[in-house]
Design a protein around this motif. Structure first.
Motif, mmCIF file in Angstrom:
data_model
loop_
_atom_site.group_PDB
_atom_site.id
_atom_site.type_symbol
_atom_site.label_atom_id
_atom_site.label_comp_id
_atom_site.label_asym_id
_atom_site.label_seq_id
_atom_site.Cartn_x
_atom_site.Cartn_y
_atom_site.Cartn_z
ATOM 1 N N VAL A 8 1.886 -7.043 6.176
ATOM 2 C CA VAL A 8 2.780 -6.678 5.082
ATOM 3 C C VAL A 8 1.975 -6.749 3.794
ATOM 4 O O VAL A 8 0.966 -7.456 3.714
ATOM 5 N N VAL A 9 2.424 -6.010 2.788
ATOM 6 C CA VAL A 9 1.744 -6.005 1.497
ATOM 7 C C VAL A 9 2.649 -6.689 0.480
ATOM 8 O O VAL A 9 3.805 -6.303 0.305
ATOM 9 N N GLN A 10 2.094 -7.714 -0.155
ATOM 10 C CA GLN A 10 2.851 -8.495 -1.135
ATOM 11 C C GLN A 10 2.310 -8.223 -2.532
ATOM 12 O O GLN A 10 1.099 -8.182 -2.743
ATOM 13 N N VAL A 11 3.247 -8.047 -3.474
ATOM 14 C CA VAL A 11 2.917 -7.917 -4.892
ATOM 15 C C VAL A 11 3.785 -8.925 -5.617
ATOM 16 O O VAL A 11 5.014 -8.820 -5.600
ATOM 17 N N ASN A 12 3.131 -9.919 -6.216
ATOM 18 C CA ASN A 12 3.836 -11.030 -6.855
ATOM 19 C C ASN A 12 4.774 -11.673 -5.824
ATOM 20 O O ASN A 12 4.317 -12.091 -4.779
ATOM 21 N N ASP A 13 6.070 -11.719 -6.100
ATOM 22 C CA ASP A 13 7.015 -12.335 -5.168
ATOM 23 C C ASP A 13 7.758 -11.307 -4.325
ATOM 24 O O ASP A 13 8.769 -11.639 -3.701
ATOM 25 N N CYS A 14 7.283 -10.067 -4.315
ATOM 26 C CA CYS A 14 7.958 -9.001 -3.579
ATOM 27 C C CYS A 14 7.042 -8.404 -2.512
ATOM 28 O O CYS A 14 5.843 -8.598 -2.532
ATOM 29 N N PHE A 15 7.662 -7.666 -1.605
ATOM 30 C CA PHE A 15 6.941 -7.022 -0.516
ATOM 31 C C PHE A 15 7.198 -5.526 -0.560
ATOM 32 O O PHE A 15 8.314 -5.082 -0.840
ATOM 33 N N SER A 27 12.544 -8.443 -1.935
ATOM 34 C CA SER A 27 12.195 -9.864 -1.960
ATOM 35 C C SER A 27 12.312 -10.485 -0.568
ATOM 36 O O SER A 27 11.870 -11.596 -0.343
ATOM 37 N N ASP A 28 12.883 -9.730 0.377
ATOM 38 C CA ASP A 28 13.067 -10.202 1.752
ATOM 39 C C ASP A 28 11.923 -9.696 2.629
ATOM 40 O O ASP A 28 11.827 -8.504 2.912
ATOM 41 N N GLU A 29 11.079 -10.591 3.067
ATOM 42 C CA GLU A 29 9.911 -10.192 3.867
ATOM 43 C C GLU A 29 10.301 -9.466 5.152
ATOM 44 O O GLU A 29 9.578 -8.599 5.630
ATOM 45 N N GLU A 30 11.457 -9.793 5.709
ATOM 46 C CA GLU A 30 11.883 -9.136 6.951
ATOM 47 C C GLU A 30 12.234 -7.664 6.733
ATOM 48 O O GLU A 30 12.298 -6.900 7.683
ATOM 49 N N GLN A 31 12.464 -7.260 5.496
ATOM 50 C CA GLN A 31 12.742 -5.854 5.192
ATOM 51 C C GLN A 31 11.482 -5.097 4.786
ATOM 52 O O GLN A 31 11.527 -3.895 4.560
ATOM 53 N N ALA A 32 10.364 -5.793 4.708
ATOM 54 C CA ALA A 32 9.110 -5.173 4.291
ATOM 55 C C ALA A 32 8.612 -4.192 5.344
ATOM 56 O O ALA A 32 8.895 -4.338 6.540
ATOM 57 N N PHE A 33 7.858 -3.202 4.895
ATOM 58 C CA PHE A 33 7.242 -2.251 5.807
ATOM 59 C C PHE A 33 6.162 -2.973 6.594
ATOM 60 O O PHE A 33 5.344 -3.702 6.025
ATOM 61 N N ALA A 34 6.150 -2.798 7.900
ATOM 62 C CA ALA A 34 5.176 -3.467 8.772
ATOM 63 C C ALA A 34 4.072 -2.479 9.140
ATOM 64 O O ALA A 34 4.315 -1.474 9.800
ATOM 65 N N PHE A 35 2.868 -2.756 8.694
ATOM 66 C CA PHE A 35 1.707 -1.947 9.034
ATOM 67 C C PHE A 35 1.104 -2.476 10.333
ATOM 68 O O PHE A 35 0.951 -3.686 10.499
ATOM 69 N N THR A 36 0.726 -1.577 11.220
ATOM 70 C CA THR A 36 0.026 -2.000 12.430
ATOM 71 C C THR A 36 -1.480 -1.798 12.282
ATOM 72 O O THR A 36 -2.252 -2.356 13.046
ATOM 73 N N ASP A 37 -1.874 -1.025 11.293
ATOM 74 C CA ASP A 37 -3.293 -0.770 11.031
ATOM 75 C C ASP A 37 -3.682 -1.488 9.745
ATOM 76 O O ASP A 37 -3.160 -1.169 8.663
ATOM 77 N N ALA A 45 -2.492 -1.704 -0.504
ATOM 78 C CA ALA A 45 -2.612 -2.882 -1.369
ATOM 79 C C ALA A 45 -3.520 -2.592 -2.554
ATOM 80 O O ALA A 45 -3.232 -3.010 -3.679
ATOM 81 N N ALA A 46 -4.593 -1.854 -2.331
ATOM 82 C CA ALA A 46 -5.506 -1.504 -3.424
ATOM 83 C C ALA A 46 -4.808 -0.595 -4.438
ATOM 84 O O ALA A 46 -5.024 -0.730 -5.650
ATOM 85 N N GLN A 47 -3.973 0.303 -3.963
ATOM 86 C CA GLN A 47 -3.276 1.236 -4.852
ATOM 87 C C GLN A 47 -2.239 0.543 -5.728
ATOM 88 O O GLN A 47 -2.000 0.966 -6.860
ATOM 89 N N ILE A 48 -1.599 -0.501 -5.196
ATOM 90 C CA ILE A 48 -0.501 -1.141 -5.936
ATOM 91 C C ILE A 48 -0.828 -2.567 -6.368
ATOM 92 O O ILE A 48 0.052 -3.334 -6.742
ATOM 93 N N SER A 49 -2.112 -2.925 -6.314
ATOM 94 C CA SER A 49 -2.584 -4.261 -6.715
ATOM 95 C C SER A 49 -1.865 -5.364 -5.945
ATOM 96 O O SER A 49 -1.361 -6.321 -6.532
ATOM 97 N N GLY A 50 -1.807 -5.196 -4.636
ATOM 98 C CA GLY A 50 -1.140 -6.173 -3.788
ATOM 99 C C GLY A 50 -2.114 -6.902 -2.880
ATOM 100 O O GLY A 50 -3.313 -6.638 -2.889
ATOM 101 N N ALA A 51 -1.570 -7.799 -2.094
ATOM 102 C CA ALA A 51 -2.351 -8.571 -1.133
ATOM 103 C C ALA A 51 -1.815 -8.306 0.272
ATOM 104 O O ALA A 51 -0.603 -8.182 0.468
ATOM 105 N N VAL A 52 -2.715 -8.228 1.236
ATOM 106 C CA VAL A 52 -2.329 -7.999 2.623
ATOM 107 C C VAL A 52 -2.135 -9.346 3.310
ATOM 108 O O VAL A 52 -3.001 -10.219 3.247
ATOM 109 N N LEU A 53 -0.977 -9.504 3.956
ATOM 110 C CA LEU A 53 -0.676 -10.727 4.691
ATOM 111 C C LEU A 53 -0.513 -10.392 6.163
ATOM 112 O O LEU A 53 0.203 -9.457 6.520
#
Length: 95
Positions: A8-15, A27-37, A45-53
């Protein structure tokens, strides 16, 4: 392998949730888009300044969710199930 790794990709406190015009978040991690790759997750994450978890889900948990969702689906009125199935057939043809 008894589980699936996804990202999942997190930006601040959101996904990251989806992109319809512009990226949307939840804000709900279970609703976040799940990447398999992982490379796709890092690219976004690079495009939106996020972190990969990295996350993990067991096959047993997926099976339990599948059974639950099947019961929920079967509770829909027949006309709603027909609409869903028709829509899915159209998606499959286009893909």
């Amino acid at each position: 392998m008894e589980s699936i790794i996804y990202y999942v990709v997190q930006v601040n406190d959101c996904f990251y949730k989806e992109k319809i015009g512009i990226p949307t978040f939840t804000s709900d991690e279970e609703q976040a888009f799940a990447f398999t790759d992982i490379s796709d997750a890092h690219q976004l994450a690079a495009q939106i300044s996020g972190a990969v978890l990295a996350r993990e889900v067991s096959y047993k948990e997926l099976e339990e969710l599948s059974v639950q969702q099947r019961f929920e689906y079967e509770a829909f009125p027949k006309n709603e199930r027909d609409r869903i199935e028709s829509f899915c057939r159209e998606l499959k043809i286009e893909v």
